[in-house]
Design an enzyme around this catalytic site. Structure first.
Site, PDB file in Angstrom:
ATOM      1  CB  SER A  33     -15.853  36.716  57.319  1.00  7.05           C
ATOM      2  OG  SER A  33     -15.119  37.391  56.322  1.00  7.05           O
ATOM      3  CB  SER A  91     -13.034  41.213  49.231  1.00  5.83           C
ATOM      4  OG  SER A  91     -14.295  41.710  49.463  1.00  5.83           O
ATOM      5  CG  ASP A 109     -23.635  39.602  50.484  1.00  9.31           C
ATOM      6  OD1 ASP A 109     -23.818  40.771  50.087  1.00  9.31           O
ATOM      7  OD2 ASP A 109     -23.996  38.601  49.838  1.00  9.31           O
ATOM      8  CB  SER A 110     -18.702  38.956  54.926  1.00  6.20           C
ATOM      9  OG  SER A 110     -17.814  39.503  53.960  1.00  6.20           O
ATOM     10  N   GLY A 136       3.022  37.793  53.732  1.00  7.94           N
ATOM     11  CA  GLY A 136       3.297  38.625  54.893  1.00  7.94           C
ATOM     12  C   GLY A 136       2.016  39.128  55.520  1.00  7.94           C
ATOM     13  CE1 TYR A 179     -21.860  35.197  46.726  1.00  9.37           C
ATOM     14  CE2 TYR A 179     -23.968  34.117  47.038  1.00  9.37           C
ATOM     15  CZ  TYR A 179     -22.800  34.624  47.555  1.00  9.37           C
ATOM     16  OH  TYR A 179     -22.559  34.573  48.899  1.00  9.37           O
TER      17      TYR A 179
HETATM   18  P1  FAD Z   1     -10.138  36.294  57.232  1.00  9.37           P
HETATM   19  O1  FAD Z   1     -11.223  35.345  56.953  1.00  9.37           O
HETATM   20  O2  FAD Z   1      -9.747  36.502  58.638  1.00  9.37           O
HETATM   21  O3  FAD Z   1      -8.847  35.881  56.407  1.00  9.37           O
HETATM   22  C1  FAD Z   1      -8.931  35.534  55.064  1.00  9.37           C
HETATM   23  C2  FAD Z   1      -7.527  35.313  54.509  1.00  9.37           C
HETATM   24  O4  FAD Z   1      -6.833  36.551  54.469  1.00  9.37           O
HETATM   25  C3  FAD Z   1      -6.672  34.389  55.357  1.00  9.37           C
HETATM   26  O5  FAD Z   1      -5.813  33.672  54.522  1.00  9.37           O
HETATM   27  C4  FAD Z   1      -5.855  35.334  56.216  1.00  9.37           C
HETATM   28  O6  FAD Z   1      -4.638  34.767  56.627  1.00  9.37           O
HETATM   29  C5  FAD Z   1      -5.651  36.501  55.268  1.00  9.37           C
HETATM   30  N1  FAD Z   1      -5.543  37.790  55.943  1.00  9.37           N
HETATM   31  C6  FAD Z   1      -6.486  38.391  56.706  1.00  9.37           C
HETATM   32  N2  FAD Z   1      -6.036  39.579  57.128  1.00  9.37           N
HETATM   33  C7  FAD Z   1      -4.777  39.717  56.629  1.00  9.37           C
HETATM   34  C8  FAD Z   1      -3.780  40.719  56.736  1.00  9.37           C
HETATM   35  N3  FAD Z   1      -3.961  41.847  57.420  1.00  9.37           N
HETATM   36  N4  FAD Z   1      -2.602  40.528  56.102  1.00  9.37           N
HETATM   37  C9  FAD Z   1      -2.391  39.406  55.370  1.00  9.37           C
HETATM   38  N5  FAD Z   1      -3.301  38.432  55.234  1.00  9.37           N
HETATM   39  C10 FAD Z   1      -4.471  38.586  55.874  1.00  9.37           C
HETATM   40  N6  FAD Z   1     -16.491  38.038  50.210  1.00  9.37           N
HETATM   41  C11 FAD Z   1     -16.621  39.019  49.303  1.00  9.37           C
HETATM   42  O7  FAD Z   1     -15.643  39.412  48.704  1.00  9.37           O
HETATM   43  N7  FAD Z   1     -17.822  39.557  49.012  1.00  9.37           N
HETATM   44  C12 FAD Z   1     -18.944  39.195  49.664  1.00  9.37           C
HETATM   45  O8  FAD Z   1     -20.018  39.730  49.404  1.00  9.37           O
HETATM   46  C13 FAD Z   1     -18.827  38.184  50.666  1.00  9.37           C
HETATM   47  N8  FAD Z   1     -19.906  37.774  51.361  1.00  9.37           N
HETATM   48  C14 FAD Z   1     -19.769  36.828  52.327  1.00  9.37           C
HETATM   49  C15 FAD Z   1     -20.888  36.441  53.068  1.00  9.37           C
HETATM   50  C16 FAD Z   1     -20.775  35.500  54.065  1.00  9.37           C
HETATM   51  C17 FAD Z   1     -21.983  35.093  54.849  1.00  9.37           C
HETATM   52  C18 FAD Z   1     -19.522  34.918  54.341  1.00  9.37           C
HETATM   53  C19 FAD Z   1     -19.391  33.902  55.421  1.00  9.37           C
HETATM   54  C20 FAD Z   1     -18.414  35.290  53.619  1.00  9.37           C
HETATM   55  C21 FAD Z   1     -18.520  36.237  52.601  1.00  9.37           C
HETATM   56  N9  FAD Z   1     -17.413  36.655  51.866  1.00  9.37           N
HETATM   57  C22 FAD Z   1     -17.546  37.628  50.915  1.00  9.37           C
HETATM   58  C23 FAD Z   1     -16.107  36.041  52.111  1.00  9.37           C
HETATM   59  C24 FAD Z   1     -15.247  36.800  53.154  1.00  9.37           C
HETATM   60  O9  FAD Z   1     -16.020  37.686  53.912  1.00  9.37           O
HETATM   61  C25 FAD Z   1     -14.129  37.516  52.448  1.00  9.37           C
HETATM   62  O10 FAD Z   1     -13.233  36.566  51.950  1.00  9.37           O
HETATM   63  C26 FAD Z   1     -13.362  38.535  53.304  1.00  9.37           C
HETATM   64  O11 FAD Z   1     -12.576  39.304  52.448  1.00  9.37           O
HETATM   65  C27 FAD Z   1     -12.505  37.924  54.377  1.00  9.37           C
HETATM   66  O12 FAD Z   1     -12.083  38.956  55.240  1.00  9.37           O
HETATM   67  P2  FAD Z   1     -11.703  38.665  56.753  1.00  9.37           P
HETATM   68  O13 FAD Z   1     -11.242  39.950  57.342  1.00  9.37           O
HETATM   69  O14 FAD Z   1     -12.799  37.994  57.439  1.00  9.37           O
HETATM   70  O15 FAD Z   1     -10.464  37.711  56.555  1.00  9.37           O
END
Ligand code: FAD
Length: 554
Positions: free
Chosen positions: A141, A220, A205-206, A273, A475
């Protein structure tokens, strides 16, 4: 797809078949038309078809494949085209534009689904020994290009989906700590915690489509961070698998053990890692939870109120105020039958006009309260006095409750807009309170000037949320009406202007979205060249062969 592991649609947000609708929102189409001149009621082409993509073949060699199958079993070593495309990108608007246009870049050659930490340890070592590249994947996300392999990467690229590591392993009720596996998605985690009377309180939000590991790896922040803290405050200990070793940090309330290794892992975006589990602060479910809505004559009045709420004894779980354009957007996007949709009703308009307010400038605010009924009553009283002192009015619980219920549906609007040639994206920053107004005014002005210069209609709006003692996050959401072949270049201009405005107005490159490749060009300005030097030494020291998600952050 692996049973039990959620996967987003390849071309957009969230689940297939679910989309934004403007039906029963009669004010929304006129609002969009007025702001950017686009008719969103016009017919649109059908959703992109996967079969139209030209997917490059996997470059996974037989030797590495054999080792991975020996570790995980055939079923959890996936090389099919759709799985590889889904794991190649996050959900930034640039990602969406590219994938819709069939510009797939360097896809992972294989996607792995480990079911235990021991398996993660073995596969990390196998990938490094084979001189491959390993990219951890949570929910996919992120919106900062934190997942894509570097263009032209010649080594085998391995994406590691943590989705099978999704259990709450233990709750230490005495300490208010839970040990949770990193691949768990928000709703599943809260279900497991809530069933035992606990909550993490982290709600980005995600939330529906992001994971604990992803939150940690991107630093986050959730909408209730004013009470529960950012993920950096919530995570007290963790386990991370590194090449040849495992980092194990016990959960401690605080520590004076040199520079914080926990903090080094927070925001590391897979470069150090694979985080497999974390110890996090958890809280008893609150007795009462409610969101109150307020209006201010202007955004500036709302900013002052938020600053004063932060400095007061009231400690709401969230305090958010939208600028004038975002307020109009929220009201236009409310259903006809809802309190938000009817907020411009005659009765409320009369109150505002009686106060001499210009309805084009009003600012809407939501403040959230949690705790015992007595505590919530006390906090509400304090906030109410601050709102009044800044000339604001209360409009009760209705709009806030509706916002709360619908907040996780909002992200679907981006795909709807993109279908109609409207590029929508967000950029967020923090400043000290002293610069909150300045960064808002200047960023809006610079965006509009840039769009005027290239002759494209665009709109930007903003809200403040996530407050701290010394400042807050703002934001910005922007929409650009460009469905021409220059779409990406137009987007680049908008994004660049906004990020540079953050740098020039005492802001940070990002408050909670992280860096990835998207924000990397501003790191020198954000943390100074010496800061970049330290980060580079850290990444190079831990991962001299650049096997772990290279190219992200710096
Ligand atoms: P991914 O997108 O899968 O990965 C993100 C990064 O983390 C990559 O570099 C990946 O390699 C690394 N990673 C993932 N898992 C691990 C692991 N277990 N170990 C090591 N590295 C890892 N963010 C917020 O903070 N607040 C919000 O309110 C918010 N709202 C959003 C709304 C929308 C519509 C969208 C599209 C995004 C939003 N985001 C928000 C951004 C996003 O959701 C965050 O960055 C979230 O923390 C990503 O988590 P993910 O599990 O999807 O990680």
């Amino acid at each position: 797809m692996i049973e039990g592991v959620k996967q987003q649609k390849w071309w957009g947000w969230g689940e297939d078949g679910k989309s934004y609708s403007h039906h029963d929102k009669p004010k929304f189409a006129p609002f969009v038309k007025k702001m950017v001149g686009v008719d969103i009621t016009a017919a649109v082409p059908p959703s992109p078809r996967f079969d139209d993509l030209e997917v490059p073949a996997s470059q996974l060699g037989e030797a590495l494949r054999g080792e991975l199958v020996a570790i995980l079993g055939e079923k959890f070593v996936q090389t099919d085209d759709e799985t590889r495309v889904v794991h190649a990108f996050g959900k930034g608007v640039r990602d969406l534009m590219r994938v819709r246009a069939g510009q797939l870049g360097r896809l992972p050659d294989v996607v792995l689904y480990p079911g235990s930490q021991a398996e993660v340890e073995r596969l990390v070592d196998a990938v490094v020994a084979a001189d491959g590249v390993l990219i951890p994947f949570g929910g996919g996300s992120n919106i900062v290009a934190a997942l894509e392999a570097e263009p032209g990467e010649t080594r085998q690229v391995v994406s590691v989906n943590l989705g099978r590591l999704s259990r709450v392993l233990e709750i230490d009720e005495t300490s208010g700590l839970a040990h949770i596996q990193a691949g768990v998605f928000g709703p599943d985690m809260e279900d497991q915690l809530n069933s035992q009377g606990w909550t993490l309180g982290h709600h980005p939000d995600s939330f529906v489509w992001s994971t604990l590991g992803g939150w940690i790896a991107t630093r986050s922040s959730g909408m209730q961070s004013d009470k529960y803290g950012d993920i950096a405050d919530i995570v007290r200990g963790l386990t991370m698998v590194m090449p040849g070793q495992v980092l194990s940090l016990r959960p401690l309330p605080s520590s004076s053990s040199g520079p914080s290794v926990r903090e080094m892992v927070l925001g590391s975006e897979g470069r150090l890692g694979v985080i497999t589990s974390a110890w996090v602060n958890v809280h008893r479910l609150p007795e009462v939870r409610e969101l109150q809505s307020y209006f201010f004559a202007t955004y500036e009045d709302g900013l002052k109120a938020c600053e004063q709420i932060m400095a007061s004894d009231a400690a709401p779980m969230m305090a958010r105020v939208s600028d004038a354009v975002e307020t109009q957007y929220i009201m236009a996007n409310g259903k006809k039958s809802s309190r938000i949709g009817s907020l411009s009703s005659k009765a409320i308009q009369k109150i505002m006009e009686a106060k001499g307010w210009d309805l084009e400038k009003i600012a809407m605010s939501f403040v959230g309260f949690e705790g015992s009924p007595t505590h919530v009553r006390y906090e509400k009283g304090l906030v109410s006095r601050i709102v009044k002192a800044n000339g604001g009015i209360s409009v009760g619980k209705g709009p806030g409750t509706l916002y709360d219920q619908k907040k996780y549906d909002t992200p679907y609007i981006r795909d709807f807009m993109l279908d109609r040639g409207l590029i929508c994206d967000v950029s967020e920053t923090t400043t000290p309170w002293a610069y909150a107004e300045q960064i808002h005014t200047n960023t809006v002005a610079r965006f509009q000037k840039a769009m005027d210069e290239i002759g494209v209609r665009g709109v930007v709006f903003c809200h403040l949320s996530h407050s701290y003692h010394s400042g807050a996050c703002q934001y910005f959401t922007f929409a650009i009406a460009d469905d021409s072949e220059n779409q990406m270049a137009t987007y680049d201009v908008a994004k660049r202007v906004i990020q540079q405005s953050f740098m020039d107005n005492h802001g940070t490159v990002s408050h909670h979205h992280g860096v990835g490749e998207e924000h990397s060009p501003w790191m020198d300005q954000d943390i100074s060249p010496a800061g970049v030097f330290i980060q580079r030494k850290l990444f190079d020291g831990v991962d001299p062969g650049h096997h772990l998600n290279p190219g992200k952050i710096i």
